[in-house]
Design a protein around this motif. Structure first.
Motif, mmCIF file in Angstrom:
data_model
loop_
_atom_site.group_PDB
_atom_site.id
_atom_site.type_symbol
_atom_site.label_atom_id
_atom_site.label_comp_id
_atom_site.label_asym_id
_atom_site.label_seq_id
_atom_site.Cartn_x
_atom_site.Cartn_y
_atom_site.Cartn_z
ATOM 1 N N ALA A 149 -3.343 -2.833 -9.519
ATOM 2 C CA ALA A 149 -4.658 -3.452 -9.382
ATOM 3 C C ALA A 149 -5.666 -2.707 -10.247
ATOM 4 C CB ALA A 149 -5.103 -3.441 -7.925
ATOM 5 N N ASP B 66 -8.090 -0.319 -8.112
ATOM 6 C CA ASP B 66 -7.511 0.222 -6.887
ATOM 7 C C ASP B 66 -8.306 1.435 -6.418
ATOM 8 O OD1 ASP B 66 -5.775 1.609 -4.977
ATOM 9 O OD2 ASP B 66 -4.224 0.240 -5.659
ATOM 10 N N HIS C 16 -7.497 -3.068 -4.189
ATOM 11 C CA HIS C 16 -6.299 -2.434 -3.643
ATOM 12 C C HIS C 16 -5.372 -3.486 -3.031
ATOM 13 C CE1 HIS C 16 -3.828 0.593 -1.710
ATOM 14 N NE2 HIS C 16 -4.106 0.114 -0.510
ATOM 15 N N CYS C 17 -4.150 -3.541 -3.514
ATOM 16 C CA CYS C 17 -3.137 -4.507 -3.047
ATOM 17 C C CYS C 17 -3.595 -5.951 -3.195
ATOM 18 C CB CYS C 17 -2.741 -4.222 -1.603
ATOM 19 S SG CYS C 17 -1.957 -2.623 -1.399
ATOM 20 N N ASP D 246 0.931 -1.892 -3.943
ATOM 21 C CA ASP D 246 1.157 -1.569 -5.339
ATOM 22 C C ASP D 246 2.071 -0.355 -5.441
ATOM 23 O OD1 ASP D 246 -0.463 -3.666 -6.176
ATOM 24 O OD2 ASP D 246 -2.247 -2.446 -6.280
ATOM 25 N N SER E 228 -5.106 4.477 -8.159
ATOM 26 C CA SER E 228 -5.289 4.195 -9.576
ATOM 27 C C SER E 228 -4.357 5.059 -10.430
ATOM 28 C CB SER E 228 -6.749 4.470 -9.977
ATOM 29 O OG SER E 228 -6.945 4.234 -11.347
ATOM 30 N N SER F 223 0.838 -1.198 0.000
ATOM 31 C CA SER F 223 0.000 0.000 0.000
ATOM 32 C C SER F 223 0.877 1.253 0.000
ATOM 33 C CB SER F 223 -0.963 -0.037 1.190
ATOM 34 O OG SER F 223 -1.944 0.957 1.075
#
Length: 251
Positions: A192, A195, A227-228, A101, A199, A78
């Motif tokens: 992702a 996300d 997310h992640c 990410d 993003s 994160s």
């Protein structure tokens, strides 16, 4: 391995550590300043120079007889997807980097909800006083519970006296101005599809890297688009550690 804006070190046991151990890796996970352990116990807030956090962690790791100094990887989850790349840009000892990410500029994260261009917003956030902007941010917090959570969490983690002060502090968390370009070790940037927070950030980080690099995208159809890759960790870490095995010549 470290977490991000609001995650704990204990969470990492299930978010990558066990999967790495299954591959035969040793894992050292830690909370840095601003993260729950040091914030609760020592009152330490986030700091942007994460290389000065990771350096002592590596110092300790190298005292362990089971650690190979030529095979040290950093993994940031994160917000850790900005913190660990920042560390790798100034700390020469990592041999691989995983951004899960990837994050290029956290200033975009804290200013996204504020109307206007960043060229105007940033100086106002950094100003000693701006009651009008304070009122705007307060209104956003009232209208949107996600914004309210972000501001309140950010004030706590950064020891910031106000929402605007937190936003101003986070402008320093970025890989702009040639920082990303200083990363020398092979780097995996994860992305992702849906996300909620970052993003487009992984792609920006990947674009600025000049080292050996890989962009690994996860989709919602795979169950890993959040997310992640929340909910799709088994798939995600299978691919992530396949990459790390390749980098370290373990396949």
């Amino acid at each position: 391995m470290c977490n991000g804006f609001d995650g704990t070190v204990e969470e990492l046991h299930f978010y990558g550590a066990v999967a790495a151990i299954e591959r035969g890796y040793h894992v050292l996970s830690f909370d840095g300043p601003g993260q729950p352990g040091p914030r609760h116990r020592q009152g330490m807030g986030f700091r942007p120079d994460w290389e000065d956090v990771v350096g002592p962690v590596i110092d300790y790791a190298l005292t362990r007889p089971e650690v190979d100094p030529d095979h040290i990887a950093l993994l940031g989850l994160s917000m850790g997807g900005e913190l660990m790349p920042r560390a790798a840009a100034f700390e020469p000892r990592p041999n691989a980097l995983i951004a899960l990410d990837g994050v290029y500029d956290l200033g975009d994260f804290v200013t996204a909800a504020i109307p206007g261009d960043r060229a105007i917003i940033d100086p106002r956030l950094l100003a000693p006083e701006d009651p009008e902007l304070d009122t705007v941010i307060a209104g956003l917090m009232t209208a949107d519970p996600t914004v309210r959570w972000m501001m309140e969490q950010g004030m706590w983690t950064c020891n910031a006296p106000s929402p605007r002060a937190f936003c101003a502090a986070f402008l320093a968390y970025h890989l702009r101005n040639g920082i990303a370009e200083q990363i020398a070790c092979p780097t995996l940037v994860c992305a992702a599809e849906q996300d909620l927070f970052f993003s487009g950030q992984p792609e920006r980080l990947f674009e600025h890297l000049t080292c050996k690099k890989t962009l690994l995208s996860f989709t919602s159809a795979e169950g890993a688009g959040a997310h992640c890759q929340s909910g799709g960790q088994r798939l995600a870490f299978a691919r992530i550690y396949d990459w790390l095995d390749e980098v370290f010549g373990r396949r």
